[in-house]
Design an enzyme around this catalytic site. Sequence first.
Site, PDB file in Angstrom:
ATOM      1  N   LEU A   1       1.082  -1.294   0.012  1.00 57.71           N
ATOM      2  CA  LEU A   1       0.026   0.042  -0.049  1.00 57.71           C
ATOM      3  C   LEU A   1       0.919   1.142   0.267  1.00 57.71           C
ATOM      4  O   LEU A   1       1.886   1.383   0.406  1.00 57.71           O
ATOM      5  CB  LEU A   1      -0.871   0.182   1.342  1.00 57.71           C
ATOM      6  CG  LEU A   1      -1.886  -1.119   1.263  1.00 57.71           C
ATOM      7  CD1 LEU A   1      -2.836  -1.044   2.728  1.00 57.71           C
ATOM      8  CD2 LEU A   1      -2.721  -0.965   0.102  1.00 57.71           C
TER       9      LEU A   1
ATOM     10  N   ARG B   1       1.555  15.149 -14.990  1.00 56.65           N
ATOM     11  CA  ARG B   1       1.280  13.796 -15.070  1.00 56.65           C
ATOM     12  C   ARG B   1      -0.047  13.796 -15.445  1.00 56.65           C
ATOM     13  O   ARG B   1      -0.845  14.668 -15.871  1.00 56.65           O
ATOM     14  CB  ARG B   1       1.182  13.633 -13.580  1.00 56.65           C
ATOM     15  CG  ARG B   1       2.466  13.725 -12.892  1.00 56.65           C
ATOM     16  CD  ARG B   1       2.244  13.353 -11.007  1.00 56.65           C
ATOM     17  NE  ARG B   1       1.883  12.099 -10.951  1.00 56.65           N
ATOM     18  CZ  ARG B   1       2.581  11.079 -10.775  1.00 56.65           C
ATOM     19  NH1 ARG B   1       3.904  10.965 -11.048  1.00 56.65           N
ATOM     20  NH2 ARG B   1       2.352   9.755 -10.682  1.00 56.65           N
TER      21      ARG B   1
ATOM     22  N   HIS C   1       9.147  34.603  19.298  1.00 53.38           N
ATOM     23  CA  HIS C   1      10.074  35.351  18.749  1.00 53.38           C
ATOM     24  C   HIS C   1      11.750  34.668  19.255  1.00 53.38           C
ATOM     25  O   HIS C   1      11.461  34.323  20.496  1.00 53.38           O
ATOM     26  CB  HIS C   1      10.163  36.692  19.043  1.00 53.38           C
ATOM     27  CG  HIS C   1      11.441  37.475  18.536  1.00 53.38           C
ATOM     28  ND1 HIS C   1      11.383  37.795  17.265  1.00 53.38           N
ATOM     29  CD2 HIS C   1      12.434  37.870  19.170  1.00 53.38           C
ATOM     30  CE1 HIS C   1      12.831  38.696  17.117  1.00 53.38           C
ATOM     31  NE2 HIS C   1      13.074  38.541  18.409  1.00 53.38           N
TER      32      HIS C   1
END
Length: 478
Positions: free
Chosen positions: A37, A276, A448
């Site tokens: 798979l 594709r 930050h």
Amino acid sequence: MHSPVVVLGGGPGGYAAAFLAADEGLDVTIVEAESRLGGTCLLRGCIPSKALLHLAKVIHEVEELKADWGVEYAGEPSINVDAVRGRKEKVISNLTGGLAQIAKRRNVTVIQARGSFVSSGELKLEGDHESIPEGGSITFDHCILATGSVPAMPPSFDIGSDRVMDSTGALALQDIPESLLVIGGGYIGLEMGTVYASLGSKVTVVELAEGLLPGADRDLVKPLAKRVDAMCEGRVYLNTKVGSISEVDNQVEVTFEGPNKFGHERFDRVLVSVGRRPVTRGLGLENTQVVVNERGFVVCNSQQRTADPKIFAIGDVAGDPMLAHKATHEGRVAAEVIAGKAAEFDKRAIPAVVFTDPEIAWAGLTEEEAKRDGREVSVAVYPWVASGRAQALNITDGLTKWLIDPETNRVLGCGIVGSGAGELIAEAVLAIEMGCEVSDIAETVHAHPTLGETLMNAGEIYFGTATEIYKPKKKAKA
């Protein structure tokens, strides 16, 4: 054999649909021609290419350490191709093995066979694997078509030589050619070109359009184009057509027609990456009521229903964009609809990511689309040269931008170019899906120093409140 739900194709859309349908209490069978798979994405696409791109990025960062930080090493690195290939295969094996175990735990039956429609309720199964039931067919109440796509190979380029590769061949990494031509300046060509250049190949890129990554905003492409040009040592040719390809003396001879590249040149290997095409041919769809359009895509609605009441379509066969994450979400929709739930695929933003160095990511409306449609938008751009984190990492050629509706201040789109853009775009996708106003992002506290705060900073640019850049918002005309 009969299964209430059959999923034809075991890629990221197919197995997601199968697993969710099983979770909904349905009996599910996956029919997959491959022995494992994962589909194209896992076996020979997204995952292996990103593993190799990680290697390419590390090699580049080591070179920067030597150039910018004075870090010295004993000698130049050497590449063990077998080890690289082995590591890539290990990543694939780990993930496919995991999927097999999950299928078993969810009681999803997996049949290794090539399936084609005999009718709207039956698949013929071809192959010799022991999982194929006696009689070689399976009937169903509902089928989810998830057969994906394959690399497009123009007939004139298909000369029967393994020296002319598609993306699958390139990822096989048979060797590191001394010279490599990449035909196509889209994301696949640039990603694989980056890998081979980092491993030592002399890479040339040729693109028929006037710029790399056609369709993406030009300000996002600019830093990448500069990097690709340096990587290829100036061998990037735009507005250039490849006329013919032939194999001569164990090399590939290619003819060019363009303003800066004309005539012929020989390469050790050629990568054809011109797009594709969906896998809808040879599936027996003519034996069903499914409608296929002129581009080869299956026509379906927002619930992934086709014209055949028993058949759903998801992923690459269901239309653009051909992206694994879009397939996964469409698979979930199809499974929920079959289970009787009110679901539909209705997304405001589907992120696109180019995993080059620097990365490019965008979601929602782009500037190119806004210009094409004549749509008025405000654009707020924060250059990474003003980011402390980017300065520390020496990645100051990046930028983050928001596209904003000037009437409602809602964010319509986002584009990012720079290291980690593919990770950063997730916040933007959530903001667009939620219908956030730009103030929601600008007023959210970001850590930050991080690259993530550039999303906040770009929002501040819109309001003229960015602290690191003096750029007051223009006052509206009276």
